[in-house]
Structure formats: C-alpha cells, structure tokens
Design a protein around this motif. Structure first.
Motif, PDB file in Angstrom:
ATOM      1  N   TYR A  11       0.828  -0.891   0.219  1.00 14.72           N
ATOM      2  CA  TYR A  11       0.488  -2.325   0.214  1.00 14.72           C
ATOM      3  C   TYR A  11      -0.828  -2.585   0.960  1.00 14.72           C
ATOM      4  CZ  TYR A  11       1.074  -7.257   1.663  1.00 14.72           C
ATOM      5  OH  TYR A  11       0.890  -8.593   1.930  1.00 14.72           O
ATOM      6  N   VAL A  12      -0.937  -2.082   2.168  1.00  9.06           N
ATOM      7  CA  VAL A  12      -2.166  -2.285   2.940  1.00  9.06           C
ATOM      8  C   VAL A  12      -3.216  -1.247   2.553  1.00  9.06           C
ATOM      9  CG1 VAL A  12      -3.167  -2.473   5.253  1.00  9.06           C
ATOM     10  CG2 VAL A  12      -0.777  -3.155   4.892  1.00  9.06           C
ATOM     11  N   ASP A  31      -1.309  10.549   0.164  1.00 11.27           N
ATOM     12  CA  ASP A  31      -0.101   9.732   0.011  1.00 11.27           C
ATOM     13  C   ASP A  31       0.899  10.528  -0.810  1.00 11.27           C
ATOM     14  OD1 ASP A  31       1.752   7.556  -0.884  1.00 11.27           O
ATOM     15  OD2 ASP A  31       0.243   6.269   0.015  1.00 11.27           O
ATOM     16  N   ILE A  54       2.924  13.677   4.438  1.00  8.62           N
ATOM     17  CA  ILE A  54       2.176  13.827   5.704  1.00  8.62           C
ATOM     18  C   ILE A  54       2.816  14.892   6.604  1.00  8.62           C
ATOM     19  CG2 ILE A  54       0.897  11.660   5.969  1.00  8.62           C
ATOM     20  CD1 ILE A  54       3.319  10.618   7.619  1.00  8.62           C
ATOM     21  N   SER A  75       7.880   2.112   6.096  1.00  9.98           N
ATOM     22  CA  SER A  75       7.086   1.004   6.587  1.00  9.98           C
ATOM     23  C   SER A  75       7.833  -0.240   7.030  1.00  9.98           C
ATOM     24  CB  SER A  75       6.090   0.629   5.499  1.00  9.98           C
ATOM     25  OG  SER A  75       6.789   0.361   4.304  1.00  9.98           O
ATOM     26  N   SER A 113      -1.750   2.882  12.681  1.00  3.65           N
ATOM     27  CA  SER A 113      -1.194   1.600  12.258  1.00  3.65           C
ATOM     28  C   SER A 113       0.149   1.359  12.936  1.00  3.65           C
ATOM     29  CB  SER A 113      -1.013   1.599  10.733  1.00  3.65           C
ATOM     30  OG  SER A 113      -0.784   0.285  10.299  1.00  3.65           O
ATOM     31  N   TYR A 138      12.489   1.935  13.365  1.00  4.29           N
ATOM     32  CA  TYR A 138      11.086   1.789  12.940  1.00  4.29           C
ATOM     33  C   TYR A 138      10.203   1.435  14.144  1.00  4.29           C
ATOM     34  CZ  TYR A 138       7.025  -0.638  10.968  1.00  4.29           C
ATOM     35  OH  TYR A 138       5.743  -1.065  10.683  1.00  4.29           O
ATOM     36  N   ARG A 175       4.103  -6.016  -1.839  1.00  2.00           N
ATOM     37  CA  ARG A 175       5.475  -5.958  -1.310  1.00  2.00           C
ATOM     38  C   ARG A 175       6.034  -7.374  -1.259  1.00  2.00           C
ATOM     39  NH1 ARG A 175       5.632  -2.712   4.309  1.00  2.00           N
ATOM     40  NH2 ARG A 175       7.758  -3.525   4.200  1.00  2.00           N
ATOM     41  N   ARG A 318      10.676  -1.963  -0.562  1.00  2.00           N
ATOM     42  CA  ARG A 318      10.579  -0.551  -0.161  1.00  2.00           C
ATOM     43  C   ARG A 318      11.936   0.146  -0.039  1.00  2.00           C
ATOM     44  NH1 ARG A 318       6.392  -0.979  -2.303  1.00  2.00           N
ATOM     45  NH2 ARG A 318       4.365  -1.008  -1.284  1.00  2.00           N
TER      46      ARG A 318
HETATM   47  N1  LIG Z   1       3.104  -4.436   6.124  1.00  2.00           N
HETATM   48  C1  LIG Z   1       3.263  -4.884   7.351  1.00  2.00           C
HETATM   49  O1  LIG Z   1       3.662  -6.038   7.605  1.00  2.00           O
HETATM   50  C2  LIG Z   1       2.919  -3.990   8.514  1.00  2.00           C
HETATM   51  C3  LIG Z   1       2.871  -4.544   9.797  1.00  2.00           C
HETATM   52  C4  LIG Z   1       2.592  -3.710  10.874  1.00  2.00           C
HETATM   53  C5  LIG Z   1       2.370  -2.368  10.673  1.00  2.00           C
HETATM   54  N2  LIG Z   1       2.446  -1.869   9.406  1.00  2.00           N
HETATM   55  C6  LIG Z   1       2.225  -0.434   9.211  1.00  2.00           C
HETATM   56  O2  LIG Z   1       1.110  -0.263   8.355  1.00  2.00           O
HETATM   57  C7  LIG Z   1       1.303   0.888   7.521  1.00  2.00           C
HETATM   58  C8  LIG Z   1       1.170   0.495   6.058  1.00  2.00           C
HETATM   59  O3  LIG Z   1       2.149  -0.486   5.742  1.00  2.00           O
HETATM   60  P1  LIG Z   1       2.367  -0.946   4.239  1.00  2.00           P
HETATM   61  O4  LIG Z   1       2.940  -2.310   4.284  1.00  2.00           O
HETATM   62  O5  LIG Z   1       1.142  -0.684   3.451  1.00  2.00           O
HETATM   63  O6  LIG Z   1       3.508   0.064   3.793  1.00  2.00           O
HETATM   64  P2  LIG Z   1       3.796   0.711   2.341  1.00  2.00           P
HETATM   65  O7  LIG Z   1       5.196   1.161   2.353  1.00  2.00           O
HETATM   66  O8  LIG Z   1       3.360  -0.216   1.283  1.00  2.00           O
HETATM   67  O9  LIG Z   1       2.821   1.965   2.323  1.00  2.00           O
HETATM   68  C9  LIG Z   1       3.117   3.161   2.994  1.00  2.00           C
HETATM   69  C10 LIG Z   1       2.572   4.292   2.147  1.00  2.00           C
HETATM   70  O10 LIG Z   1       2.889   5.515   2.832  1.00  2.00           O
HETATM   71  C11 LIG Z   1       3.328   6.456   1.872  1.00  2.00           C
HETATM   72  N3  LIG Z   1       4.220   7.401   2.553  1.00  2.00           N
HETATM   73  C12 LIG Z   1       5.443   7.153   3.083  1.00  2.00           C
HETATM   74  N4  LIG Z   1       5.954   8.283   3.608  1.00  2.00           N
HETATM   75  C13 LIG Z   1       5.033   9.250   3.390  1.00  2.00           C
HETATM   76  C14 LIG Z   1       4.983  10.640   3.691  1.00  2.00           C
HETATM   77  N5  LIG Z   1       6.003  11.279   4.291  1.00  2.00           N
HETATM   78  N6  LIG Z   1       3.879  11.342   3.342  1.00  2.00           N
HETATM   79  C15 LIG Z   1       2.837  10.727   2.704  1.00  2.00           C
HETATM   80  N7  LIG Z   1       2.840   9.422   2.376  1.00  2.00           N
HETATM   81  C16 LIG Z   1       3.923   8.690   2.725  1.00  2.00           C
HETATM   82  C17 LIG Z   1       4.040   5.661   0.794  1.00  2.00           C
HETATM   83  O11 LIG Z   1       4.054   6.356  -0.444  1.00  2.00           O
HETATM   84  C18 LIG Z   1       3.207   4.378   0.751  1.00  2.00           C
HETATM   85  O12 LIG Z   1       2.205   4.439  -0.242  1.00  2.00           O
HETATM   86  C19 LIG Z   1       2.675   1.452   7.876  1.00  2.00           C
HETATM   87  O13 LIG Z   1       2.502   2.462   8.838  1.00  2.00           O
HETATM   88  C20 LIG Z   1       3.376   0.267   8.504  1.00  2.00           C
HETATM   89  O14 LIG Z   1       4.368   0.671   9.408  1.00  2.00           O
HETATM   90  C21 LIG Z   1       2.700  -2.642   8.321  1.00  2.00           C
END
Ligand SMILES: NC(=O)c1ccc[n+]([C@@H]2O[C@H](COP(=O)([O-])OP(=O)(O)OC[C@H]3O[C@@H](n4cnc5c(N)ncnc54)[C@H](O)[C@@H]3O)[C@@H](O)[C@H]2O)c1
Length: 339
Positions: A11-12, A31, A54, A75, A113, A138, A175, A318
């Motif tokens: 998403y981000v 990813d 990862i 996430s 992040s 988390y 999302r 998710r």
């Molecule tokens: N969205 C929010 O509100 C928010 C707020 C604070 C922090 N964050 C943090 O920012 C980051 C991105 O959030 P997001 O909303 O884009 O989440 P998201 O779930 O949309 O994206 C996470 C990505 O990580 C990939 N991923 C997950 N596990 C993996 C692994 N083992 N190996 C490789 N890739 C893997 C997924 O395929 C996905 O594309 C995360 O770390 C989340 O904790 C998000």
C-alpha cells in the motif's frame, strides 16, 4: 543514490516507489508479493526487482545499494492473530538481520517503517520520549526492532526510526482495512459508517503521500540530521477521535449514517501524538489534511465501491488475504510460498 526498497508492492511501498523514481533514485525493490495490486491497473516497476522473502535476503542482494527503506512485513495488528511468533520473526528478527547485513557491507542508511502504535494506550499527548505501551504482537515487533536498530548506530551506519501514524488515502495497492479508508468503503457500499468500537479512541492520521515524502526527506537528509533518531511522522492537526472521522465522512458521503456496532467496546489502542520534532529538525510538514483525504478517497472510489462484495474483497484486507492464501495451500503455515 541506489535505494533498496522492501515492501515496494504494498500500500505505501507502491506510492514510495513512484516518488523515488520521480526523484531519480535508482531502486531495487524486494517483496514476496503476497497481495495483488488491488486498485490501479498500471504498475510502476523499479529498475530491479527481487521477488523474495525478507527472511532470505543475502549480502549479494544488497551490494551496490546506499540506503534501505524497510517497509516489508506483516502490516497490521490483527495479522498478529495468525501467529504472533511469525509477526516477531518477519517484522523483528528479519529487520535486525537485514540491518546487520546492510551494515556489514557498508550501506550507510537504514530507514525503518515503525508505527505510532508503539504508544498503544496513552492518555497524554505523546512525544518520541514518552513511555511506550505496545498492545499487540505487531506493535511489540516494531518496538523491539527500534530498540535493536538504534544500537547498531555508528559513524558509518545510520538507522532512522519513523513512527508513522495510521495511514489513509489512495494508492495503486489500496487497503480498506485501515480506519479512514475502511469507514469510507463501508459508507459507500452499505450506507452505514460502521464503528466496531465506541468511537472514543484517538488516532493520529497520515496521508499515504505524506508518509512516502517522509522517507524521501530522510534519504536526502544529512547523516547528522537523522542518525539514530526517532521521528513521529504525521501532524498535530492529524489527531482525531474515531467518531470525529466518522462524522466527517457522514458529512461528505450522501445518504450515509454512523452505526456504532458495540457501544460497550472500547478500543485498547488510543493515543494522541505530538509531531513537532520532525518539523523542527527536518522541516517536514504534511501536505494533506483529513478533509482533503476523504475527498480524494471518495472521488476515487465512488464509482467502484458500491457493492458490499467489492468492499469486502480480500484484496483490500491484509488478514483476509493471508488467510485465503493459507486455506488455498498457496503458502505454508510459516507464510512462505510453496515450491
Ligand atoms: N499502513 C499504515 O497505516 C502503517 C502505519 C504505520 C506503519 N506502517 C508500516 O509501514 C509498512 C508498509 O505498510 P503497508 O500499509 O504498505 O503494508 P502492506 O501490507 O500493504 O505492504 C507490506 C508489503 O510487504 C510485503 N511482505 C510482507 N511480508 C514479507 C516478507 N516476509 N518478505 C518480503 N515481503 C514481505 C507484502 O507482500 C506487502 O507488499 C509496514 O512495515 C507497516 O507496518 C504502516
């Protein structure tokens, strides 16, 4: 500068990738690719892409990069429900492993992040110095990562901990399990802005574009500006009670009304955050406010999200998507893809 961006399909990550390429950074995306691009057809691709867990990254994958933006992981809070140990393994242990590998091969900057959910349940307005109170697997994984990352700091290796507020707004990989997006989706598809708790909890909110901008700002900062530092990412005006968010949505979306599913259910995550530090030290200011964000989401979704089927589709949620991959047998219990 060559940036290793983990989670670039998320998403981000999709929004950050676009910004990095627009700013002429060279990008290696990494990813595992759990979730399909849910909202926009056109896909932006980095110069290099590793479809990789990862947990399995090697030094060879990282050679030639100057900085890491680390977004990959499980996430959100409810995903900890699948297996808290996995959240720990993927979000914490792999983060530290990746940081150590990066440091060993001379990568200079590691932007992590993290999340304001580290503050958990807090009555006061919290700053970066406040006591942390993570309530979920988390949030604990984020706090543990921060604490270990900061220990790796030295003159050659600069970890930066970004405690992002809860994100909203349109992204190619949308999302709908995040509060603002979710309530708008609920309003459009059912006419009800459905709150699962009493609505009194505070949430700091951050537009997805602003979150991506904060990463870019940290890449461009001098080492001294960011090395070993923690920054809350958001704006003081972005703190809202959930009920306030719902009221703003009700004003914007015709024929929608608030429904409080359970008045006795208090959310155990409530925090109000101060964002002065990132402004004072990095001059970082968010460009979006909640009203503009609601308008953006409404305009983008009003012709698409009119059925409950669309809104509830697993691609936007998710936890639902991972459970489906597990049920189908596409991934193993450890969330690794089969084969
Ligand atoms: N969205 C929010 O509100 C928010 C707020 C604070 C922090 N964050 C943090 O920012 C980051 C991105 O959030 P997001 O909303 O884009 O989440 P998201 O779930 O949309 O994206 C996470 C990505 O990580 C990939 N991923 C997950 N596990 C993996 C692994 N083992 N190996 C490789 N890739 C893997 C997924 O395929 C996905 O594309 C995360 O770390 C989340 O904790 C998000």
């Amino acid at each position: 500068m060559k940036v290793f961006l983990t989670g670039h399909l998320g998403y981000v990550g999709t929004v950050l990738l676009e910004k990095l390429l627009a700013e002429n950074f060279e990008v290696v995306g990494c990813d595992i690719g759990y979730y399909p691009q849910s909202f926009e057809d056109t896909e932006i691709v980095p110069q290099n892409f590793l479809k990789k867990d990862i947990r399995d990254i090697t030094k060879e994958d990282l050679y030639g990069c100057n900085a890491i933006c680390h977004l990959a992981g499980l996430s959100n809070d409810p995903i900890g429900e699948i297996n808290p140990k996995l959240t720990n393994e993927i979000n914490y242990l792999s983060t530290i492993r990746l940081a150590k590998l990066s440091k060993e091969i001379g990568i200079e900057r590691f932007i992590f992040s993290s999340s304001c959910s580290a503050y958990g349940l807090n009555e006061d307005i919290v700053t970066e110095q406040s006591q942390l109170a993570p309530q979920t697997a988390y949030a604990k994984s984020k706090v543990n990562s921060e604490q270990e990352l900061v220990k790796l700091r030295d003159i050659n290796f600069a970890p930066v901990m970004l405690r992002n507020a809860t994100v909203y707004g349109i992204s190619p990989n949308l999302r709908l399990d995040l509060v603002v997006n979710n309530l708008i989706g609920s309003a459009l598809s059912t006419g009800k802005i459905k709150l699962n708790s009493d609505g009194t909890a505070w949430r700091p909110l951050l537009h997805v574009e602003d979150m991506a901008d904060a990463f870019v700002r940290c890449l461009k900062a001098s080492k001294n500006e960011v090395n070993g530092k923690f920054f809350n990412v958001g704006s003081n005006q972005g703190n809202h009670k959930v009920i306030e968010i719902a009221e703003k949505i009700a004003q914007k979306i015709p024929n929608s009304e608030i429904e409080i599913a359970n008045k006795d259910n208090k959310d155990n995550r409530s925090y109000k955050v101060n964002f002065d530090k990132i402004y004072e030290e990095l001059g970082f200011k968010t460009k979006w406010n909640l009203d503009d964000g609601i308008k953006q989401i409404y305009d983008a979704m009003k012709d698409k999200c009119l059925s409950l089927e669309y809104f509830s589709d697993k691609s936007f949620h998710r936890l639902k998507y991972l459970k489906w991959l597990l049920e189908k047998g596409t991934i193993n219990q450890d969330l690794r893809f089969k084969n």
